[in-house]
Design an enzyme around this catalytic site. Structure first.
Site, PDB file in Angstrom:
ATOM      1  CB  ALA A 405      79.027  36.424   4.669  1.00 48.79           C
ATOM      2  CB  ALA A 406      78.193  40.618   2.689  1.00 46.74           C
ATOM      3  CG  MET A 407      76.866  45.711   7.124  1.00 46.52           C
ATOM      4  SD  MET A 407      75.389  45.033   7.950  1.00 46.52           S
ATOM      5  CE  MET A 407      74.295  46.444   7.845  1.00 46.52           C
ATOM      6  CD  GLU A 408      71.949  44.682   5.696  1.00 43.63           C
ATOM      7  OE1 GLU A 408      72.837  43.808   5.774  1.00 43.63           O
ATOM      8  OE2 GLU A 408      71.015  44.780   6.502  1.00 43.63           O
ATOM      9  CG  ASN A 409      77.285  49.171   5.544  1.00 46.15           C
ATOM     10  OD1 ASN A 409      76.680  49.016   6.584  1.00 46.15           O
ATOM     11  ND2 ASN A 409      78.493  48.666   5.336  1.00 46.15           N
ATOM     12  CG  HIS A 441      71.448  38.183   1.788  1.00 44.23           C
ATOM     13  ND1 HIS A 441      70.728  37.225   2.464  1.00 44.23           N
ATOM     14  CD2 HIS A 441      71.679  39.179   2.690  1.00 44.23           C
ATOM     15  CE1 HIS A 441      70.535  37.624   3.714  1.00 44.23           C
ATOM     16  NE2 HIS A 441      71.108  38.815   3.877  1.00 44.23           N
ATOM     17  CD  GLU A 442      74.700  41.337   2.311  1.00 46.52           C
ATOM     18  OE1 GLU A 442      74.200  42.334   2.865  1.00 46.52           O
ATOM     19  OE2 GLU A 442      74.761  40.218   2.862  1.00 46.52           O
ATOM     20  CG  HIS A 445      69.731  43.278   3.288  1.00 43.46           C
ATOM     21  ND1 HIS A 445      68.592  43.077   4.014  1.00 43.46           N
ATOM     22  CD2 HIS A 445      70.604  42.306   3.663  1.00 43.46           C
ATOM     23  CE1 HIS A 445      68.770  42.009   4.809  1.00 43.46           C
ATOM     24  NE2 HIS A 445      69.976  41.530   4.599  1.00 43.46           N
ATOM     25  CD  GLU A 464      69.461  39.861   7.690  1.00 45.13           C
ATOM     26  OE1 GLU A 464      69.693  39.235   6.629  1.00 45.13           O
ATOM     27  OE2 GLU A 464      70.018  40.939   7.956  1.00 45.13           O
TER      28      GLU A 464
END
Ligand SMILES: [Zn+2]
Length: 1025
Positions: A405-409, A441-442, A445, A464
Site C-alpha cells: 500500500a505504501a513504503m516509508e522510505n 502510518h507511513e 515510520h 509495524e
C-alpha cells in the site's frame, strides 16, 4: 467491505505482478542504449568467466559450493520464491533465538557465526584456514567482519531500454581480519571490483569475485588479508535491469493523453536493495549514503535527500547529486525517476513536504488532502515524540503500481495511488479514513523504523506494531471527535487479530527469522495488528503520559541507530520507575510477544463468600480439538501476566477496581463491593489483549443491565461484550444463545462502535449459516433487532461536503452500518430504496446516490435487479477515473446471484488490462463471500492456483489473504476433504496459510455438528415470543 480495505491497508501488502507491464508500448531503443545492451551482455559474460575462474579456485581449495541447499533456479533469485515450511510456530523460542538481542550493545552487528581471532588453543588454525572451513558466503547472515561506513553511489538510468549502470564506492571498516569481502548482491552483473586501503596506501589485489545466489551475496576473494581496525574502500562497477516486477529498482507506467509513460521507482524493503546495488543489506548495517543519478533531462529524479547540485550535459542528460543522508539502513533507501509534477507545503519547523503524482492528478487536486494532513502530522509527531523530523524534506510519491500500500522510505515515501489520492467529490468517509490512516502510518515510520530501526527482522513488529497503533492516535489528532484509539481500534484491530490468533496454527509476534525466505513471512497481521494491540495494552497499563515519555526517551537514546525489543522494555521500565511504579515490563511483555495466542479469563463470583471472586486463565482456542492434536499445545500450558481491570455494578451503584495482575492459572481475589444482584465486567474499555468469560448468572445480569440502561457501560465495553460473546459461543465456551440475546439491546444503541462490532460478528455468523435450510429463521431474528434503528435513522439525503466530515462521522457511519445490515439481511424497504436509487441513476445518467452508502446501493442493486444493471455497473467501472469509485463498482459486480456473470467476472479478474492487479484478489474473495458464488470462487481458486501463486507468491501476505478469503467460510465435510486433497497436491507451498485454512474449516464443521441445532432451536423459540 470497509474492513477489507482496512485489512489491505493495515497489512500494507499489495501484490507483485511479474508480467503486468509487458503489454505496454515501449519507446524504441536508441543507439546509445544498444551500446548499453552490449555492455550488459559483456558484463554478464565477464561475470560468468569470473565465476568459472573462482569455481576452479574454490575446487582447488576444496571448497564446497552446494552446502547451503537453498533452492535457486538458474537465473532466479536465491530461494525468494520458495515458501517457508511450517514449524516452530507454536513453541517458545529457544536460547539461540535470544542471542540476537542478548548483548547490551545492540548497535553492533553480531559476529558470532564466524570464528573470531584470538581463541587460545594448542595449534590455532590460521584465519585463512578458519575462513575456508566456514565459507563465509554460505552463512545465512553477514559475518560482521566488515562494516560499511559510507556509500557513494552513482547511477545512470536508461529509461528507454530499462537498464541502468552503477558504480558504488563503499568505505568499509574491517573489524576482524579476513580475506573475503562478502556483501549482498542479486541479479546484478558485476563488471569490475577494486579494493584499496584507506589513506592511499594502495590497492589490495583482488584474486577474483563471484556471485553466490543461494545467499544472494557477492564474494570478493583477495590476495592478501584485510587487517582489523583499518578502513578500506571497495569499488564495484555493475549493470542491471530496471525490472519489470515490483521489487528492487523497477518500472511502472501510466497513460497520459493516450500515451504510455514510464517511471522507475524502488522497493527495497525487506531485502531488495541488493537487486539495485551491492550492499550490506541487513538493517543493522547503518551507513551514510551519497547518491548521484544521471538521467535524460525530460525526467526528474528523486531520492531520500534533496538535490544538492544538478549538472546538465549538452546531449540532453543531467546528473542530480543528492545531499548525503544521515546514518540509515539500506531497506528504506529509495530513488525514483519519473515525469510527475508536484505541489508543496512547509511545516512550522521548516520541513518542505511535496506530493508528486501524475500531472493530471496534481491538476485535479487529488493530492491536496494528503499534502495537507502530512504537514500537520509531521508537526504532531515532532511534538509527541519531542524529536524533530530528521531530514530537510519529505516527498510523497503516488505511483500507479506498488507491491505495498505504501513504503516509508525516509524522506521519499512511496504510495500506491489508491492509498493517497483522494477526490473529495466522490469519496466516502471510509475511503477518506483509509487514505488518512495509510499516511499516518507511513509518517510514523519516519521515526519508528527510519530513525530508530529494529536490529533484525524478527522484531519487525516493533516498527509495524507502533506504526499501526499510531494510525489511530494520529487520526485522533486530525479528527479529535472520531475517538479512533478508544473505539475503532477495537473492531479494526483487536477483534480482527484475535480471530487469527485464536487458532492453534498461529505464531508468536516475535518470530525467528533465519533465512531470506523467512523474512516476507514476518510481515503479517500478527506483526501489525497483534503488535499494535500489545502496544495499546502497554500504553494503558503504564498510563498514556508515562508511556509517551518512555517513547521520547527510547527515540532520543537510539536515534540513527538500531534497537531491539529489550531496549524498548528497559526504557519504558525506567520511565515507570521515575513515576514511582515498579513493573518489570520485559518480564510481562515477553510472555505476550514470545508466546502465541492469548488467554481467556473467567471471572466467577464466589457463592460462599461475598466480595470474593475466582479468576482463572486458559489459552483461548477456537477449535479445542486442535489443541489436543497439536502436541506442543497439548503439553504446554501457556500462562500470561494479565493486567485485569474490573467494574462491579448494580441498579444503584457502579465501582471500578485498580488493576489486578493475574499470573496464575487460578487465583482468588477480594473486591470491594459485590452482592448477589451485582454484575462484574472485566477488561474495562477492552484495553487488554484477552477475552473475558463469566458464569451464566453474570452474563444474564450484564444483558439485563444492557437492556435497562446500556450507557452504564462504555461504548468500547459494549462492543467488547458483543465480540467476546460471539467468539466464546463460536468456540463452544458459551451456549449458543448468549451472543444473540445481547443483540436485543441494540434497538436502543445510538453509538456506531457496538453496531460495527455486531455487524462484523453477524456477517461471519451469517456465512456459517447462509447455505442452510432454516437460514431464514436467522435472517428474521436479525432483521427484528435492526428494524427500529433502521426506521429511526433513515437514509442520508444529501452528499456531505468536506467541512461536514468531522461533525458527522459517528452519525454517518452508524447510519451506514445499520443500512448495510438491513440491506444485507433482506429488509424490504432497504431493498426498495436501493433499487429506486439505482434505477434513477440509470434513467437519468446522474448519480445522486449518497457517497457514504454507494457501495451498499450498488451491491444490493446488482443482487436484486437483472443483468442490465450488472452491465451498467460494468460500463461505469470502465469509464470512471476516480480510484475509490472504481473499487466499489468492481466489488458490486461480485454481488450478483447470476452464476454465469460471477464466472465471467472471475475469469476477467486475472486480466491485468481489465482489473488492477491489487484488486483481483478482492474480486475472488468477494465472490467467495456471496453464497451463490462460494463454490465458484473455491473452484476457480483451485483451477488457477498455479497462476495465482506465480503472481502473488512472492508477496506472501497477498497469498495468505487470498487463501483465507476463499476458504474461511467453507463448512461442510465435503469441502474440508476437497481442501485437504488440494493441499496434498501442493505440499509445502504456502504451508502456513493452508494449515490455518484447514484449522478454520475444521472448526466451522465442528461448530456446525455440535451447535447448529442448539442455535436454531433457540432462535425458533425467541421468535415465537
Ligand atoms: Zn509499516
Amino acid at each position: 467491505m470497509g474492513d477489507d480495505d482496512a485489512a489491505l491497508r493495515a497489512g500494507g501488502r499489495g501484490l507483485s505482478d511479474p508480467w503486468a507491464d509487458s503489454v505496454g508500448v515501449r519507446p524504441r531503443t536508441t543507439e546509445r542504449h544498444i551500446a548499453v545492451h552490449k555492455r550488459l551482455v559483456l558484463a554478464f559474460a565477464v561475470s560468468i568467466v569470473a565465476l568459472l575462474a573462482v569455481t576452479m579456485l574454490a575446487v582447488l581449495l576444496s571448497l564446497r559450493f552446494d552446502e547451503c541447499g537453498a533452492s535457486a533456479a538458474p537465473g532466479a533469485d536465491g530461494g525468494l520464491a520458495g515458501f517457508p515450511e511450517r514449524g516452530g510456530n507454536a513453541s517458545l523460542p529457544g536460547p539461540a533465538r535470544r542471542n540476537h538481542h542478548a548483548g547490551g550493545d545492540s548497535s553492533q552487528p553480531e559476529a558470532g557465526r564466524v570464528a573470531t581471532p584470538g581463541t587460545p588453543s594448542a595449534q590455532p588454525p590460521s584465519e585463512e584456514e578458519r575462513e575456508q572451513q566456514q565459507q563465509p558466503w554460505t552463512q545465512l547472515r553477514l559475518s560482521g567482519n566488515l562494516k560499511p561506513l559510507h556509500y557513494n553511489l552513482m547511477l545512470t538510468a536508461f529509461m528507454e531500454n530499462f537498464t541502468f549502470a552503477g558504480e558504488v564506492n563503499v568505505e568499509i571498516a574491517c573489524r576482524n581480519a579476513t580475506r573475503y569481502v562478502v556483501l549482498h548482491a542479486s541479479r546484478v552483473a558485476v563488471e569490475k571490483v577494486q579494493v584499496a586501503e584507506d589513506r592511499a596506501a594502495g590497492a589490495v589485489p583482488v584474486a577474483g569475485f563471484f556471485l553466490y545466489p543461494q545467499t544472494q551475496v557477492l564474494v570478493v576473494v583477495l590476495n592478501r588479508t584485510l587487517e582489523a581496525q583499518r578502513n578500506y574502500n571497495l569499488k564495484i562497477i555493475y549493470n542491471a535491469l530496471i525490472e519489470n516486477e515490483l521489487l528492487g529498482f523497477f518500472r511502472s507506467s501510466y497513460v497520459l493523453h493516450g500515451e504510455r509513460r514510464f517511471l522507475g521507482v524502488t522497493q527495497f524493503s525487506p531485502i531488495h536493495a541488493r537487486k539495485a546495488f551491492p550492499c550490506f543489506d541487513e538493517p543493522i548495517y547503518k551507513a551514510t549514503f551519497k547518491i548521484s543519478i544521471k538521467h535524460q533531462a525530460t525526467y526528474l529524479s528523486l531520492s531520500n535527500m534533496p538535490v544538492e547540485t544538478s549538472v546538465f550535459e549538452e546531449d540532453g542528460w543531467v546528473t542530480d547529486h543528492f545531499s548525503q543522508t544521515p546514518l540509515m539502513s539500506t531497506y528504506y533507501l529509495a530513488w525514483a525517476i519519473c515525469n510527475f509534477t508536484f505541489k508543496e507545503t512547509t511545516t512550522k519547523s521548516g520541513v518542505v513536504v511535496r506530493l508528486y503524482a501524475r500531472p493530471d492528478a496534481i491538476r485535479r487536486g487529488s493530492g491536496d488532502y494528503a499534502l495537507h494532513i502530512t504537514k500537520r502530522l509531521i508537526e504532531f509527531y515532532e511534538d509527541y515524540f519531542k524529536v524533530p523530523y530528521s531530514l530537510p524534506k519529505l516527498d510523497l510519491l503516488a505511483v500507479p503500481k506498488h507491491p505495498y500500500a505504501a513504503m516509508e522510505n525516509w524522506g521519499l515515501s512511496i504510495f500506491v495511488e489508491q492509498r493517497i489520492l483522494l477526490d473529495p467529490s466522490v469519496s466516502s468517509i471510509s475511503y477518506l479514513l483509509d487514505v488518512t490512516m495509510v499516511i499516518v502510518h507511513e509518517i510514523c515510520h519516519q521515526w519508528f523504523g527510519d530513525l530508530v530501526t529494529p536490529v533484525w527482522w524478527e522484531d519487525v513488529w516493533l516498527k509495524e506494531g507502533f506504526a499501526h497503533y499510531f494510525e489511530f492516535v494520529g487520526t485522533d489528532y486530525l479528527y479529535p471527535g472520531w475517538n479512533m484509539e478508544k473505539q475503532r481500534f477495537l473492531t479494526d484491530v483487536l477483534h480482527e487479530v484475535m480471530l487469527l490468533d485464536g487458532l492453534a496454527s498461529s505464531h508468536p509476534v516475535s518470530q525467528e527469522v533465519l533465512r531470506a525466505t523467512d523474512i516476507d513471512r514476518v510481515f503479517d497481521w500478527i506483526a501489525y495488528k497483534k503488535g499494535a494491540a500489545l502496544i495499546r495494552m502497554l500504553a494503558n497499563f503504564m498510563g498514556h503520559s508515562v508511556f509517551q515519555r518512555g517513547l521520547q526517551d527510547y527515540l532520543t537514546i537510539h536515534k540513527y541507530g538500531n534497537a531491539a525489543r529489550n531496549d524498548l522494555w528497559n526504557t519504558l521500565s525506567e520511565a515507570l520507575k521515575r513515576n514511582g511504579n515498579y513493573v518489570n515490563i520485559q518480564e510481562v511483555m515477553d510472555q505476550w510477544t514470545l508466546q502465541m495466542g492469548y488467554p481467556v479469563i473467567t471471572i466467577l463470583g464466589n457463592t460462599t463468600a461475598e466480595n470474593r471472586i475466582i479468576i482463572t486463565q486458559q489459552h483461548f482456542i477456537y477449535d479445542i480439538s486442535a489443541k489436543t492434536k497439536a502436541l506442543e499445545l497439548h503439553n504446554n500450558s501457556y500462562l500470561w501476566q494479565i493486567p485485569l481491570t474490573i467494574v462491579v455494578g448494580n441498579r444503584s451503584h457502579v465501582s471500578s477496581e485498580a488493576i489486578i495482575w493475574v499470573s496464575n492459572k487460578s487465583e482468588h481475589h477480594r473486591i470491594t463491593y459485590l452482592d448477589k444482584g451485582s454484575w462484574l465486567l472485566g477488561n474495562i474499555n477492552q484495553t487488554g489483549y484477552f477475552r473475558v468469560n463469566y458464569d451464566l448468572r453474570n452474563w444474564k445480569l450484564l444483558i439485563d443491565q444492557l437492556i435497562r440502561n446500556h450507557e452504564v457501560f462504555s461504548v468500547s465495553n459494549r462492543a467488547g461484550l458483543i465480540d467476546d460473546a460471539f467468539s466464546l459461543a463460536r468456540a463452544g465456551y458459551l451456549p449458543q444463545n448468549i451472543h444473540l440475546e445481547i443483540l436485543q439491546y441494540l434497538s436502543e444503541e445510538k453509538d456506531f462502535l457496538p453496531w460495527h462490532a455486531a455487524g462484523r460478528d453477524l456477517y461471519s455468523q451469517d456465512k456459517l449459516l447462509d447455505r442452510m435450510e432454516n437460514y431464514n429463521v436467522f435472517l428474521e431474528y436479525i432483521l427484528k433487532q435492526v428494524a427500529t434503528s433502521y426506521i429511526k435513522l433513515g437514509w442520508p439525503k444529501n452528499n456531505f461536503n468536506g467541512s461536514l466530515v468531522q461533525a458527522s462521522y459517528q452519525h454517518e457511519e452508524l447510519r451506514r452500518e445499520v443500512i448495510m445490515l438491513a440491506c444485507s439481511f433482506g429488509n424490504k424497504h432497504c431493498h426498495q430504496q436501493a433499487s429506486t436509487l439505482i434505477s434513477d441513476w440509470i434513467s437519468s445518467n446522474r448519480n445522486r446516490i449518497p457517497l457514504n452508502v454507494r457501495d451498499i446501493v450498488y451491491c444490493t442493486g446488482v443482487s436484486l435487479l437483472d443483468e442490465d444493471v450488472w452491465e451498467f455497473i460494468w460500463m461505469k467501472f470502465h469509464s470512471t477515473t476516480a480510484v475509490s469509485e472504481k473499487k466499489i463498482l468492481l466489488e458490486a459486480l461480485t454481488c450478483s446471484d447470476d452464476r454465469n456473470l460471477l464466472n465471467r467476472l472471475l475469469n476477467l479478474s486475472l486480466n491485468s488490462e481489465v482489473v488492477l492487479d491489487q484488486d483481483a484478489i478482492d474480486v475472488i474473495i468477494h465472490v467467495a463471500r456471496n453464497p451463490h458464488g462460494r463454490d465458484l470462487a473455491w473452484k476457480f481458486f483451485r483451477d488457477k492456483w498455479k497462476i495465482l501463486n506465480t503472481r502473488y507468491g512472492e508477496a506472501l501476505f497477498m497469498n495468505s489473504k487470498l487463501i483465507s478469503g476463499v476458504t474461511e467460510f467453507l463448512n461442510t465435510e465435503g469441502e474440508l476433504k476437497e481442501l485437504k486433497n488440494f493441499m496434498k497436491s501442493y505440499d509445502g507451498v504456502a504451508a502456513v496459510s493452508f494449515s490455518r485454512a484447514v484449522e478454520t474449516v475444521e472448526a466451522n464443521v465442528r461448530w456446525k455438528t455440535l451447535y447448529q441445532d442448539e442455535l436454531f432451536q433457540w432462535l425458533g423459540k425467541a421468535l415465537r415470543h
